[in-house]
Design a protein around this motif. Sequence first.
Motif, PDB file in Angstrom:
ATOM      1  N   LYS A  74      -4.524   8.027   0.178  1.00  0.00           N
ATOM      2  CA  LYS A  74      -4.498   6.659  -0.410  1.00  0.00           C
ATOM      3  C   LYS A  74      -4.989   6.694  -1.986  1.00  0.00           C
ATOM      4  O   LYS A  74      -4.518   5.829  -2.586  1.00  0.00           O
ATOM      5  CB  LYS A  74      -5.426   5.806   0.304  1.00  0.00           C
ATOM      6  N   SER A  75      -5.742   7.662  -2.292  1.00  0.00           N
ATOM      7  CA  SER A  75      -6.337   7.329  -3.896  1.00  0.00           C
ATOM      8  C   SER A  75      -5.104   7.951  -4.938  1.00  0.00           C
ATOM      9  O   SER A  75      -5.439   7.820  -6.023  1.00  0.00           O
ATOM     10  CB  SER A  75      -7.473   8.097  -3.950  1.00  0.00           C
ATOM     11  N   ALA A  76      -3.954   8.497  -4.232  1.00  0.00           N
ATOM     12  CA  ALA A  76      -3.057   9.042  -5.128  1.00  0.00           C
ATOM     13  C   ALA A  76      -2.001   8.053  -5.292  1.00  0.00           C
ATOM     14  O   ALA A  76      -1.024   8.249  -6.219  1.00  0.00           O
ATOM     15  CB  ALA A  76      -2.439  10.153  -4.424  1.00  0.00           C
ATOM     16  N   TYR A  77      -1.844   6.716  -4.727  1.00  0.00           N
ATOM     17  CA  TYR A  77      -1.059   5.829  -4.656  1.00  0.00           C
ATOM     18  C   TYR A  77      -1.674   4.465  -5.095  1.00  0.00           C
ATOM     19  O   TYR A  77      -2.834   4.264  -4.907  1.00  0.00           O
ATOM     20  CB  TYR A  77      -0.112   5.578  -3.629  1.00  0.00           C
ATOM     21  N   HIS A  78      -0.877   3.699  -5.766  1.00  0.00           N
ATOM     22  CA  HIS A  78      -1.243   2.139  -6.125  1.00  0.00           C
ATOM     23  C   HIS A  78      -1.637   1.292  -4.910  1.00  0.00           C
ATOM     24  O   HIS A  78      -2.591   0.736  -4.971  1.00  0.00           O
ATOM     25  CB  HIS A  78      -0.383   1.384  -7.162  1.00  0.00           C
ATOM     26  N   ILE A  79      -0.451   1.575  -3.917  1.00  0.00           N
ATOM     27  CA  ILE A  79      -0.602   0.580  -2.866  1.00  0.00           C
ATOM     28  C   ILE A  79      -0.146   1.651  -1.781  1.00  0.00           C
ATOM     29  O   ILE A  79       0.944   2.377  -1.775  1.00  0.00           O
ATOM     30  CB  ILE A  79      -0.172  -0.882  -2.782  1.00  0.00           C
ATOM     31  N   THR A  80      -0.783   1.394  -0.456  1.00  0.00           N
ATOM     32  CA  THR A  80      -0.171   2.039   0.719  1.00  0.00           C
ATOM     33  C   THR A  80      -0.010   0.983   1.611  1.00  0.00           C
ATOM     34  O   THR A  80      -0.580  -0.019   1.835  1.00  0.00           O
ATOM     35  CB  THR A  80      -1.315   2.649   1.100  1.00  0.00           C
ATOM     36  N   VAL A  81       1.503   0.712   1.796  1.00  0.00           N
ATOM     37  CA  VAL A  81       1.732  -0.196   2.878  1.00  0.00           C
ATOM     38  C   VAL A  81       2.283   0.132   4.161  1.00  0.00           C
ATOM     39  O   VAL A  81       3.015   1.078   4.297  1.00  0.00           O
ATOM     40  CB  VAL A  81       3.272  -0.964   2.191  1.00  0.00           C
ATOM     41  N   GLY A 126      -0.205  11.602   1.046  1.00  0.00           N
ATOM     42  CA  GLY A 126      -0.344  10.428   1.716  1.00  0.00           C
ATOM     43  C   GLY A 126      -1.844  10.011   1.357  1.00  0.00           C
ATOM     44  O   GLY A 126      -2.193   8.945   2.040  1.00  0.00           O
ATOM     45  N   PHE A 149       3.102   4.164  -1.282  1.00  0.00           N
ATOM     46  CA  PHE A 149       3.100   4.999  -0.118  1.00  0.00           C
ATOM     47  C   PHE A 149       3.333   4.167   0.951  1.00  0.00           C
ATOM     48  O   PHE A 149       2.718   3.119   1.366  1.00  0.00           O
ATOM     49  CB  PHE A 149       1.963   5.896   0.117  1.00  0.00           C
ATOM     50  N   PHE A 183       4.601   3.258 -10.872  1.00  0.00           N
ATOM     51  CA  PHE A 183       3.944   2.459  -9.982  1.00  0.00           C
ATOM     52  C   PHE A 183       4.106   3.176  -8.650  1.00  0.00           C
ATOM     53  O   PHE A 183       5.428   2.973  -8.157  1.00  0.00           O
ATOM     54  CB  PHE A 183       4.500   1.012  -9.846  1.00  0.00           C
TER      55      PHE A 183
END
Lengths: 204, 204
Positions: free
Chosen positions: A173-180, A171, A120, A117
């Motif tokens: 966004k489409s490479a991570y499940h969520i960006t916080v 960084g 970012f 999971f």
Amino acid sequence: MRIITISREFGSGGRELGKRLADELNFDYYDKEIISSIAENRNLDKIYVERALDNHGWKNIPIAYRHSFAGGSLMQSAQTALLLEQKRVIEKIAQLNKDCIIVGRNADIILEKYKPFNIFVCAQMEYKIDRCVKYMENSEKLTHKEIERKIKSIDKNRAKIRDIITGSPWGDKSAYHITVNTTNWNIKDLTFAVAGFVNCRFRR
Amino acid sequence: MRIITISREFGSGGRELGKRLADELNFDYYDKEIISSIAENRNLDKIYVERALDNHGWKNIPIAYRHSFAGGSLMQSAQTALLLEQKRVIEKIAQLNKDCIIVGRNADIILEKYKPFNIFVCAQMEYKIDRCVKYMENSEKLTHKEIERKIKSIDKNRAKIRDIITGSPWGDKSAYHITVNTTNWNIKDLTFAVAGFVNCRFRR
């Protein structure tokens, strides 16, 4: 086994989030431990390994190295050898078959087959500067301008290494499940929010 | 009053997430209702309003209009008038002083002073195309290539309108509290994860 990877902008609080998340979820936690392992395996000084991987000289490594990296063929550069050692250390962590959180070092890509999971962590520049000021050691007194330059330089280097290893933008966004985005959040509060999110993901 | 805004890439499932989240949290939900209000207030056809706002011609509006938009001075273009009407409708929703979720239309910027919780929803292109195929009406049979073009064109338009209104880039992670990637998630499962996250945010 559940693996969480945390990639982050420098100063965004990603490391603190990772540490707290590991405590909250009772996962093993890997960050500087990876550097120590590399140093030990290669009989090198920890500080040297950290600096070589984090801060210097990647601009001189041609993109063509990416392919040799992926294929595992012979490397010439000492820095590229360190990247390969880092990859091996991260793969060994996964082979321990225990729930874990790994901060940084492109573990999301290296461990792709384990379906981690991927989180970012980012923040607005002012917030990152404030955080750096707060946690800066007394010995390292920098102005806001100097801190901003340092943040940009470290993140540029992270993007560069990601490009060498994966060819994909850091960084994105489409490479991570969520960006916080940690701007104006207390990382302690945020930890509970992210932990709940992760639990939902692994329950499904 | 708690306001959640959802911005999203076309085909990412952001609207479904918004609707389910509103049901889960018991919040009012606004999406097409905004279009209906504009049409009613201006005595225009709903389809005309939707198309004018969502799909056409924004490339012809000079950046200078941004300032008139912010200042509320006299507009010449019918489309810009619709944008202003949309802004008024969204402000009226906030003035109702009830918990709500607003999908799209730059509500995150328009309602900034109410400190909304801002979510951006994205997904990988293949996933968005698959979703579009699944939900496409029989009357609208497009090839995968045509769907991809449509997705890119709609999102380009959204970015353009955001630029006109705010001058800030659309989909930029530092502008939202969380960015959620729906690739390979069931939106129903994801709803619980996001609801928990939002609850943590509003509790603090």
